[in-house]
Design an enzyme around this catalytic site. Structure first.
Site, PDB file in Angstrom:
ATOM      1  N   ASP A 740       0.823  -1.212   0.000  1.00 42.61           N
ATOM      2  CA  ASP A 740       0.000   0.000   0.000  1.00 42.61           C
ATOM      3  C   ASP A 740       0.853   1.256   0.000  1.00 42.61           C
ATOM      4  O   ASP A 740       0.527   2.230  -0.671  1.00 42.61           O
ATOM      5  CB  ASP A 740      -0.937  -0.001   1.214  1.00 42.61           C
ATOM      6  N   CYS A 787       6.405  -5.737   6.123  1.00 41.36           N
ATOM      7  CA  CYS A 787       5.556  -6.895   5.846  1.00 41.36           C
ATOM      8  C   CYS A 787       4.957  -6.860   4.449  1.00 41.36           C
ATOM      9  O   CYS A 787       4.177  -7.722   4.074  1.00 41.36           O
ATOM     10  CB  CYS A 787       4.454  -7.049   6.897  1.00 41.36           C
TER      11      CYS A 787
HETATM   12  C1  PEP Z   1       0.803  -3.995   2.547  1.00 39.57           C
HETATM   13  O1  PEP Z   1       0.015  -3.102   2.192  1.00 39.57           O
HETATM   14  O2  PEP Z   1       1.996  -4.032   2.192  1.00 39.57           O
HETATM   15  C2  PEP Z   1       0.342  -5.080   3.430  1.00 39.57           C
HETATM   16  C3  PEP Z   1       1.177  -5.955   3.940  1.00 39.57           C
HETATM   17  O3  PEP Z   1      -0.993  -5.150   3.655  1.00 39.57           O
HETATM   18  P1  PEP Z   1      -2.029  -5.795   2.613  1.00 39.57           P
HETATM   19  O4  PEP Z   1      -1.215  -6.362   1.475  1.00 39.57           O
HETATM   20  O5  PEP Z   1      -2.768  -6.835   3.368  1.00 39.57           O
HETATM   21  O6  PEP Z   1      -2.849  -4.616   2.223  1.00 39.57           O
HETATM   22 MG    MG Z   2      -1.907  -2.943   3.184  1.00 39.25          MG
END
Ligand code: PEP
Ligand code: MG
Length: 854
Positions: A740, A787
């Site tokens: 994101d 992450c």
């Molecule tokens: C991200 O945005 O990098 C993330 C780990 O969250 P998601 O992919 O679940 O939006």
């Molecule tokens: Mg995310």
């Protein structure tokens, strides 16, 4: 009394007194997404549903909660009292009319006990929708308060077609001969243009060449007609909008299908979330080979990996069914029996998958089972049966109507569910038609090529024979893509439809990481790829053997390597593959694909199962629900948003539904009694949001008398990265969601197929934000992890280590490779590399400085 001010305008008066509500605000996607039809909803204060105009009752539902009236103009108006009221099985409703009755506007249709319905069903909102919308040019709903039988509620402008078209369902409309002018006839590309155009109609549309007919909505069927340039074809259609379909397709074919050379719009599909694709393989990168290479077919990376094999085309089976039947009661009974049989099949399939510890896949078929119980689907089928259609035809029509509407949805997740619906629909249809349930055996080294594969196709795949697959439809969020990743099999979605022309047995190389398929590779190329695959396999074996070793750089810096998980099945593999805990538990898995939110006990049990799988001493970061906008939930009313990624998403949505957030926090706190649980809030943009979330956590903790747990935030909005030092005074830790963060920093939709290649987390702008967040965290003694997908990207790992992050959270299969890579690095050299990366111009410049793993 309703009246038509002009011959082509129909005005419906309110059938109930109350307040009008726009249809897209109804908290049920079936109505909000206009799957049943367009119209308006009333929040009623009266208790007698009256006729909104003159007409005839064409269907009174057996549960008494819904009635359809055909107006003299041939418009079918369905009135549906309440939401999920079919489950009341007639209790609380007293019909005042019967099928076939003629009524005048204002006549009572159904009386109902509003108190009983309001307390026993989800809502009293009553939907008034036109179910044969093909006759309608436009609709103008009124707003505000209305009085039943008096106030106009919906003005409907009708098309020019006469009433006879509306009742011409069973009549075949046939075009004159059309000479196909396209130079290459109807091969894959023009066939795809025809199919896309045909799919816009509800009618059954066929192309006829001589005596052969093909379903005009199927690219493969059209290609099977082998129409050459100059051949004559006819368009044949039957169903509600048959005439419009024939006119439109005739014009399209005569005009040479627009620009024949132009590819039809590629089905919108998305890059997979990078972390889901992370393995020991190189990071997904855009295909760099020029697209004009005729042997190269480009699509979207849906599941990583490389394989050499031979094409097997999977054609959708055509199941022949009778259109009409004499005995509606017997047909309804048959449908009920077969639906039960289908449920039995799905139960058995889930049992088998669970026995293989494949809870993720089992959940997909549990969702299929729920679709079989969908009251609206049944209602539409029963409506058709009541009008003389066979059970098979009625079911097929109900499923197709629903699925086509889903497929057209602007919401990608809903659109992806169309394939699931068609899959479960075909399962039932096969049973109704007595067709065989399984496909035959596949040859070894198969690469499947299809318009779309269904979850059932992929669940029954023989992994020892199928090396990969590619589909012209679907996207990375489709269940098929998810299944491909869980099978650890390369897959490409949204690929150039020319692949459907490939002859069975053609040798191809599929690269699921780059999203390409190459035909007829040279012997040298095949040998090279086989060598690469062998080396990768050997390296993987060594990495797995060393997975339990810590990830310490050569100069002694320890990086914690933990897992991103989204289910208990993922959790079961973490420790065995060297995961030092869970850096991100996406709790969405518990909330999606169901009719109501899981309660506190169910959530607690689910989190505890994960805590027990990971062990009491390893950290488990549970992220609160991150849905909204692009990821709707059936039971949370979410009006359509123009910019869903900038709308009510993540923590914003949850703070607006504090009951949901409090329940989840209580479950997380209860699960923390058995392990090292941390809580993390997604999409935090402001300190106000963070403080509000933390307050709720603290209040629930105090109420439960639980011990405090660390609370942190995702850094995935640039504002949070820039304000990191202020957040770090209060939050216990950060985890950077680069998926994101990259899209918000670059203002590029992370799922946009055209922008996918540029949405790269190694863009120096994103790296600068990570550097700022890292400094902010460390200044206050907090730790920071990554992450998002780049945490497992071999070209990003040295840069991230160099920026000083403390933790990398990666998909489960990537754990051993990331740990192994960290052990090869020198943190001091990484710091030099990272400092340089921040000064570069482009992501490509950063990548150029880091060797790509083979
Ligand atoms: C991200 O945005 O990098 C993330 C780990 O969250 P998601 O992919 O679940 O939006
Ligand atoms: Mg995310």
């Amino acid at each position: 009394m309703p009246q038509s001010p002009t011959p082509s305008t129909l005005v419906l008066t309110a059938p109930l007194s109350g307040v009008l509500v726009p249809i897209d605000r109804v908290p049920d996607p079936v109505f909000a997404q206009r799957m049943v039809g367009d119209g308006v909803s009333v929040d009623p204060v009266s208790q007698v549903l009256v006729a909104p105009c003159n007409g005839r009752i064409v269907q009174l539902h057996s549960a008494g909660h819904a009635v359809t009236l055909a107006t003299d103009e041939g418009i079918e108006v369905m009135m549906h009292i309440g939401l999920d009221t079919v489950t009341l099985k007639g209790q609380g409703f007293t019909p005042r009319v019967a099928n076939g009755d003629r009524v005048a506007g204002g006549d009572p249709l159904i009386e109902f006990d509003a108190d009983f319905v309001a307390t026993h069903a989800r809502s009293l909102l009553t939907q008034v929708v036109v179910t044969n919308g093909d006759r309608v040019v436009s609709m103008r709903p009124a707003s505000g308060r209305v009085v039943a039988g008096r106030d106009p509620m919906l003005e409907i402008v009708l098309g020019t077609a006469g009433p006879q078209v509306a009742v011409a369902d069973a009549t075949e409309v046939v075009s004159p001969d059309i000479v196909v002018p396209t130079a290459t006839g109807l091969h894959a590309r023009p066939a795809a243009v025809v199919a896309a155009a045909a799919k816009r109609f509800k009618a059954n549309v066929r192309l006829r060449r001589g005596t052969a007919d093909a379903n005009a909505k199927s690219v493969v069927a059209i290609m099977g007609l082998e129409v050459g340039s100059g051949d004559a074809v006819k368009v044949v259609a039957d169903g509600p909008d048959a005439q419009a379909a024939v006119l439109s397709l005739t014009a399209l074919l005569r005009d040479g299908l627009g620009d024949e050379g132009a590819a039809p719009a590629r089905p919108r599909s998305t890059e997979p979330r990078p972390d889901a694709t992370a393995t020991a393989l190189p990071a997904p990168a855009p295909a760099t080979v020029p697209p004009q290479d005729p042997d190269l077919f480009v699509g979207v990376a849906a599941s990583p990996g490389l394989a050499v094999g031979h094409v097997v085309q999977v054609r959708p089976e055509e199941i022949a069914v009778e259109t009409t039947a004499d005995d509606p009661v017997a047909e309804r009974r048959r449908l009920e029996t077969v639906l039960e049989q289908a449920k039995g099949q799905l139960d058995a399939l889930q049992g088998r998958l669970r026995a293989d510890a494949d809870a993720g896949k089992a959940a997909i078929f549990a969702a299929h089972e729920e679709l079989l119980d969908d009251p609206d689907l049944r209602e539409i089928a029963e409506h058709a049966i009541a009008t003389g259609k066979s059970a098979a035809f009625a079911w097929h029509q109900a499923v197709s109507t629903h699925a086509d509407r889903l497929a057209r949805s602007r919401n990608e997740l809903l659109a992806a569910r169309a394939n699931d619906l068609r899959d479960v629909g075909r399962r039932v249809l096969r049973l109704l038609a007595g067709a065989p349930t399984e496909r035959g055996d596949l040859p070894p080294n198969t690469i499947l090529v299809a318009e779309d594969l269904t979850p059932s196709d992929t669940a029954s795949l023989d992994r020892t024979r199928v090396l990969g697959f590619c589909t012209t439809g679907g996207g990375a969020t489709s269940h098929v893509a998810i299944l491909a990743r869980s099978l650890d099999i390369p897959a490409v979605a949204g690929i150039d439809p020319r692949v459907l022309d490939l002859v069975g047995g053609t040798q191809v190389v599929i690269d699921g990481s780059r999203g390409t398929l190459r035909r007829n590779p040279s012997n040298d190329e095949v040998a090279r790829i086989r060598g690469t695959l062998e080396r990768r396999a050997a390296r993987r074996r060594a990495e797995v053997a060393d997975a339990a070793q810590p990830a310490v750089t050569r100069d002694g810096r320890r990086i914690e390597v933990v897992a991103n998980i989204g289910s208990a099945a993922d959790a079961a593999q973490v420790v065995g593959l060297g995961g030092e805990g869970v850096g991100l538990l996406r709790t969405e898995f518990l909330f999606m694909e169901r009719a109501s939110a899981p309660d506190e006990d169910e959530q607690t049990e689910s989190y505890l199962a994960i805590v027990r799988a990971i062990g009491p001493h390893r950290p488990i970061i549970i992220r609160t629900l991150d849905v909204g906008g692009d990821k709707p939930l059936q039971y949370i009313p979410m009006p359509a948003e123009d910019n869903p990624f900038l709308g009510e998403r993540g923590i914003r949505l949850m703070l607006g539904r504090p009951d949901l957030l409090r329940t989840q926090l209580r479950a997380i706190l209860r699960a923390s009694a058995e392990g090292r649980v941390l809580v993390m809030f997604p999409m935090v943009a402001t300190l106000t949001e963070w403080r509000a979330a933390r307050t709720l956590l603290e209040e629930e903790r105090a109420r439960l008398g639980a011990a405090p747990i660390p609370a942190g935030i995702m850094i995935e909005v640039p504002a949070a990265a820039l304000m990191a030092d202020q957040f770090a005074r209060e939050a216990d830790f950060f985890s950077v969601g680069t998926n994101d963060l990259t899209q918000y920093t670059l203002a590029m939709d992370r799922g946009h197929p055209k922008l996918a290649a540029r949405v790269d987390g190694l863009n120096p702008a994103v790296l600068r934000l990570i550097a700022t967040a890292t400094e902010g965290a460390h200044r206050h003694g907090r730790w920071i992890g990554i992450c998002g997908g780049i945490a497992a990207d071999p070209q990003a790992v040295p840069v991230l280590v160099g920026l000083g992050v403390d933790e990398l959270s990666v998909s489960v299969p990537a754990l051993p490779a990331v740990k192994a890579q960290v052990r090869t690095l020198d943190a001091t050299s990484c710091a030099v590399l990272a400092a340089r990366a921040l000064t570069l111009d482009h992501a490509a410049d950063v990548r150029a400085r880091v060797p790509e793993a083979e």
